[in-house]
Design a protein around this motif. Structure first.
Motif, PDB file in Angstrom:
ATOM      1  N   VAL A   1       1.127 -47.519  -5.681  1.00 44.19           N
ATOM      2  CA  VAL A   1       0.705 -46.150  -5.990  1.00 44.19           C
ATOM      3  C   VAL A   1       0.211 -46.056  -7.433  1.00 44.19           C
ATOM      4  O   VAL A   1      -0.211 -44.992  -7.879  1.00 44.19           O
ATOM      5  N   ALA A   2       0.288 -47.170  -8.159  1.00 43.68           N
ATOM      6  CA  ALA A   2      -0.233 -47.226  -9.529  1.00 43.68           C
ATOM      7  C   ALA A   2      -0.673 -48.654  -9.814  1.00 43.68           C
ATOM      8  O   ALA A   2      -0.102 -49.612  -9.271  1.00 43.68           O
ATOM      9  N   ASN A   3      -1.695 -48.805 -10.652  1.00 40.87           N
ATOM     10  CA  ASN A   3      -2.208 -50.123 -11.015  1.00 40.87           C
ATOM     11  C   ASN A   3      -1.891 -50.508 -12.451  1.00 40.87           C
ATOM     12  O   ASN A   3      -2.070 -51.659 -12.836  1.00 40.87           O
ATOM     13  N   LYS A   4      -1.455 -49.530 -13.236  1.00 40.33           N
ATOM     14  CA  LYS A   4      -1.116 -49.792 -14.629  1.00 40.33           C
ATOM     15  C   LYS A   4       0.210 -49.104 -14.963  1.00 40.33           C
ATOM     16  O   LYS A   4       0.540 -48.073 -14.389  1.00 40.33           O
ATOM     17  N   LEU A   5       0.924 -49.692 -15.904  1.00 39.60           N
ATOM     18  CA  LEU A   5       2.214 -49.126 -16.296  1.00 39.60           C
ATOM     19  C   LEU A   5       2.053 -47.706 -16.828  1.00 39.60           C
ATOM     20  O   LEU A   5       2.863 -46.832 -16.545  1.00 39.60           O
ATOM     21  N   GLU A   6       0.991 -47.467 -17.607  1.00 39.20           N
ATOM     22  CA  GLU A   6       0.792 -46.139 -18.184  1.00 39.20           C
ATOM     23  C   GLU A   6       0.415 -45.103 -17.129  1.00 39.20           C
ATOM     24  O   GLU A   6       0.488 -43.892 -17.380  1.00 39.20           O
ATOM     25  N   ASP A   7       0.030 -45.569 -15.922  1.00 39.21           N
ATOM     26  CA  ASP A   7      -0.288 -44.654 -14.821  1.00 39.21           C
ATOM     27  C   ASP A   7       0.866 -44.512 -13.836  1.00 39.21           C
ATOM     28  O   ASP A   7       0.733 -43.839 -12.808  1.00 39.21           O
ATOM     29  N   SER A   8       1.983 -45.153 -14.136  1.00 36.95           N
ATOM     30  CA  SER A   8       3.151 -45.101 -13.257  1.00 36.95           C
ATOM     31  C   SER A   8       3.927 -43.818 -13.522  1.00 36.95           C
ATOM     32  O   SER A   8       4.861 -43.779 -14.338  1.00 36.95           O
ATOM     33  N   ASP A   9       3.513 -42.753 -12.839  1.00 38.46           N
ATOM     34  CA  ASP A   9       4.106 -41.438 -13.078  1.00 38.46           C
ATOM     35  C   ASP A   9       5.594 -41.406 -12.738  1.00 38.46           C
ATOM     36  O   ASP A   9       6.058 -42.091 -11.829  1.00 38.46           O
ATOM     37  N   PHE A  10       6.304 -40.570 -13.479  1.00 35.94           N
ATOM     38  CA  PHE A  10       7.734 -40.326 -13.270  1.00 35.94           C
ATOM     39  C   PHE A  10       8.554 -41.615 -13.412  1.00 35.94           C
ATOM     40  O   PHE A  10       9.482 -41.872 -12.646  1.00 35.94           O
ATOM     41  N   THR A  11       8.195 -42.417 -14.404  1.00 38.67           N
ATOM     42  CA  THR A  11       8.970 -43.612 -14.734  1.00 38.67           C
ATOM     43  C   THR A  11       9.296 -43.609 -16.220  1.00 38.67           C
ATOM     44  O   THR A  11       8.582 -43.021 -17.032  1.00 38.67           O
ATOM     45  N   SER A  12      10.353 -44.300 -16.567  1.00 42.31           N
ATOM     46  CA  SER A  12      10.755 -44.375 -17.971  1.00 42.31           C
ATOM     47  C   SER A  12       9.763 -45.197 -18.781  1.00 42.31           C
ATOM     48  O   SER A  12       9.533 -44.912 -19.960  1.00 42.31           O
ATOM     49  N   ILE A  13       9.156 -46.211 -18.150  1.00 46.11           N
ATOM     50  CA  ILE A  13       8.237 -47.045 -18.937  1.00 46.11           C
ATOM     51  C   ILE A  13       6.979 -46.268 -19.283  1.00 46.11           C
ATOM     52  O   ILE A  13       6.416 -46.442 -20.369  1.00 46.11           O
ATOM     53  N   GLN A  14       6.508 -45.394 -18.395  1.00 43.25           N
ATOM     54  CA  GLN A  14       5.366 -44.547 -18.739  1.00 43.25           C
ATOM     55  C   GLN A  14       5.735 -43.634 -19.908  1.00 43.25           C
ATOM     56  O   GLN A  14       4.940 -43.460 -20.841  1.00 43.25           O
ATOM     57  N   GLU A  15       6.928 -43.081 -19.883  1.00 39.89           N
ATOM     58  CA  GLU A  15       7.364 -42.205 -20.966  1.00 39.89           C
ATOM     59  C   GLU A  15       7.459 -42.969 -22.281  1.00 39.89           C
ATOM     60  O   GLU A  15       7.041 -42.472 -23.335  1.00 39.89           O
ATOM     61  N   ARG A  16       7.978 -44.193 -22.236  1.00 41.51           N
ATOM     62  CA  ARG A  16       8.093 -45.000 -23.455  1.00 41.51           C
ATOM     63  C   ARG A  16       6.710 -45.339 -24.012  1.00 41.51           C
ATOM     64  O   ARG A  16       6.486 -45.276 -25.228  1.00 41.51           O
ATOM     65  N   ILE A  17       5.778 -45.709 -23.132  1.00 42.25           N
ATOM     66  CA  ILE A  17       4.428 -46.075 -23.577  1.00 42.25           C
ATOM     67  C   ILE A  17       3.715 -44.877 -24.192  1.00 42.25           C
ATOM     68  O   ILE A  17       3.109 -44.983 -25.266  1.00 42.25           O
ATOM     69  N   LYS A  18       3.768 -43.735 -23.531  1.00 38.78           N
ATOM     70  CA  LYS A  18       3.093 -42.539 -24.043  1.00 38.78           C
ATOM     71  C   LYS A  18       3.682 -42.104 -25.375  1.00 38.78           C
ATOM     72  O   LYS A  18       2.949 -41.710 -26.289  1.00 38.78           O
ATOM     73  N   HIS A  19       4.993 -42.176 -25.500  1.00 40.89           N
ATOM     74  CA  HIS A  19       5.643 -41.785 -26.756  1.00 40.89           C
ATOM     75  C   HIS A  19       5.246 -42.749 -27.872  1.00 40.89           C
ATOM     76  O   HIS A  19       4.973 -42.326 -29.005  1.00 40.89           O
ATOM     77  N   LEU A  20       5.199 -44.044 -27.557  1.00 43.38           N
ATOM     78  CA  LEU A  20       4.819 -45.043 -28.548  1.00 43.38           C
ATOM     79  C   LEU A  20       3.380 -44.822 -29.013  1.00 43.38           C
ATOM     80  O   LEU A  20       3.092 -44.862 -30.210  1.00 43.38           O
ATOM     81  N   GLN A  21       2.495 -44.572 -28.061  1.00 39.53           N
ATOM     82  CA  GLN A  21       1.087 -44.334 -28.405  1.00 39.53           C
ATOM     83  C   GLN A  21       0.933 -43.101 -29.274  1.00 39.53           C
ATOM     84  O   GLN A  21       0.186 -43.103 -30.258  1.00 39.53           O
ATOM     85  N   LYS A  22       1.657 -42.053 -28.929  1.00 40.16           N
ATOM     86  CA  LYS A  22       1.554 -40.803 -29.677  1.00 40.16           C
ATOM     87  C   LYS A  22       2.068 -40.960 -31.104  1.00 40.16           C
ATOM     88  O   LYS A  22       1.427 -40.506 -32.065  1.00 40.16           O
ATOM     89  N   THR A  23       3.208 -41.607 -31.261  1.00 38.17           N
ATOM     90  CA  THR A  23       3.787 -41.765 -32.598  1.00 38.17           C
ATOM     91  C   THR A  23       2.942 -42.711 -33.451  1.00 38.17           C
ATOM     92  O   THR A  23       2.845 -42.535 -34.667  1.00 38.17           O
ATOM     93  N   GLU A  24       2.338 -43.730 -32.829  1.00 44.52           N
ATOM     94  CA  GLU A  24       1.481 -44.635 -33.594  1.00 44.52           C
ATOM     95  C   GLU A  24       0.210 -43.921 -34.059  1.00 44.52           C
ATOM     96  O   GLU A  24      -0.270 -44.148 -35.163  1.00 44.52           O
ATOM     97  N   GLU A  25      -0.319 -43.048 -33.205  1.00 38.99           N
ATOM     98  CA  GLU A  25      -1.494 -42.254 -33.610  1.00 38.99           C
ATOM     99  C   GLU A  25      -1.143 -41.348 -34.777  1.00 38.99           C
ATOM    100  O   GLU A  25      -1.896 -41.233 -35.745  1.00 38.99           O
ATOM    101  N   ASN A  26       0.021 -40.714 -34.698  1.00 39.45           N
ATOM    102  CA  ASN A  26       0.459 -39.828 -35.787  1.00 39.45           C
ATOM    103  C   ASN A  26       0.697 -40.617 -37.066  1.00 39.45           C
ATOM    104  O   ASN A  26       0.385 -40.154 -38.169  1.00 39.45           O
ATOM    105  N   ALA A  27       1.272 -41.829 -36.904  1.00 38.46           N
ATOM    106  CA  ALA A  27       1.547 -42.665 -38.081  1.00 38.46           C
ATOM    107  C   ALA A  27       0.255 -43.109 -38.738  1.00 38.46           C
ATOM    108  O   ALA A  27       0.144 -43.154 -39.966  1.00 38.46           O
TER     109      ALA A  27
END
Length: 331
Positions: free
Chosen positions: A193-219
């Motif tokens: 139902v997903a081909n990439k980790l960042e597209d794996s909805d309702f999973t902890s790894i998607q949440e970790r990746i999105k949070h990491l990307q957001k904080t790195e952009e802010n940094a």
């Protein structure tokens, strides 16, 4: 053979557990209903929000989660010592976030004079609530009952929502913890139902990746990208990755874990297109795990083990401790 719940949750052996619950008849009660055409993905949001609320109340951390259309997975850590260190008022405050409480506790909080027997009753209630606030069964009861009531209310019906009691697996060593977390995070990939980790909805790894990307952009925007900001790159509602020297962390690097799961996902999902790295992630080297052994665990974790997961040595030792001859996964 069915085992009593208190034989499956043994905090003296491990504080990490893999928990699974399925909808009744394995129906798609959290996704697309092919019979009515309705979509119930919002119920998966209910689950994620409730899980995080309960984690903030209980002394139970969320290491990984995956909310699928008809079942969900959790990897949790029970912080018994944290709960034992709470003051009486802290225990009461947490309990009152979920329950109305007790008249005698209300009097205690109000500062009313209490008799000796009433003070004893207050102490007994507080200790009972304290024990429940690091109890996995109470955590799951609060999660599943809430979701069932909300779903039945929405459907204007009554009856069972969950197939039965939740299933639990004790994760007895670091390899079991790591492979189980990866197994959970890869659920959407394996289900195609997903081909990439960042597209794996309702999973902890998607949440970790999105949070990491957001904080790195802010940094990058603020030009303050440094090691001191490491923990800000991880969601506060999930148990953070760290080092063995750092307390209250999963003893692995977050970036190593992301690399490992991405690498495993490219192998276990045969239909995925693109480049497959030939380099084995360094975390497997440090743990001395063979590549084929790791991939087999990731693909068949749910069927390879029973109520306990770990190396053969750990499983045999735990079986002997509980006067059992054998645990699934040893042979």
């Amino acid at each position: 053979m069915t085992r009593a719940r208190n034989a499956l949750i043994d905090l003296s052996s491990t504080s990490y557990y893999h928990l699974i619950a399925r909808c009744v008849r394995r129906a798609f009660l959290c996704g697309d209903d092919k019979y009515t055409g309705k979509n119930f993905d919002h119920r998966r949001t209910w689950l994620v929000e409730r899980i995080k609320l309960l984690s903030s109340v209980f002394a139970i951390d969320i290491a990984a989660y995956a909310i699928m259309s008809n079942h969900y997975h959790l990897v949790v850590k029970v912080n018994r010592q944290q709960a034992l260190g709470w003051s009486d008022n802290e225990v009461i405050s947490r309990w009152y976030r979920l329950y109305k409480g007790s008249p005698i506790i209300d009097r205690y909080l109000h500062g009313d004079a209490l008799s000796e027997s009433e003070q004893l009753l207050v102490s007994e209630l507080v200790e009972k609530w304290r024990a429940r606030l690091y109890d996995i069964s109470w955590f799951m009861k609060n999660l599943n009952e809430y979701i069932a009531k909300e779903a039945n209310k929405e459907d204007n019906c009554t009856g069972k929502y969950w197939e039965g009691r939740y299933k639990s697996q004790a994760l007895l060593d670091e390899t079991a913890l790591l492979s189980c977390m990866a197994y959970v995070d890869l659920n959407p990939i394996r289900a195609n139902v997903a081909n990439k980790l960042e597209d794996s909805d309702f999973t902890s790894i998607q949440e970790r990746i999105k949070h990491l990307q957001k904080t790195e952009e802010n940094a990058n925007d603020s030009k303050q990208n440094n090691g001191a900001a490491y923990h800000t790159k991880q969601p506060q509602t999930l148990k953070p990755f760290g080092t063995r020297e750092q307390e209250n962390t999963i003893p692995f690097s977050l970036l190593d874990y992301l690399e490992l799961v991405d690498w495993a996902g490219r192998h276990v999902h045969q239909q995925r297109k693109g480049y497959i790295s030939k380099n084995v992630p360094s975390i497997l080297v440090s743990l001395r795990i063979e590549e084929t052994t790791w991939l087999d665990r990731i693909q068949s974790f749910g069927s390879h083990y029973g109520n306990f997961a770990g190396s053969q040595t750990v499983l045999k030792a735990h079986a002997a401790k509980n006067d059992v001859n054998w645990y699934k996964g040893v042979g």
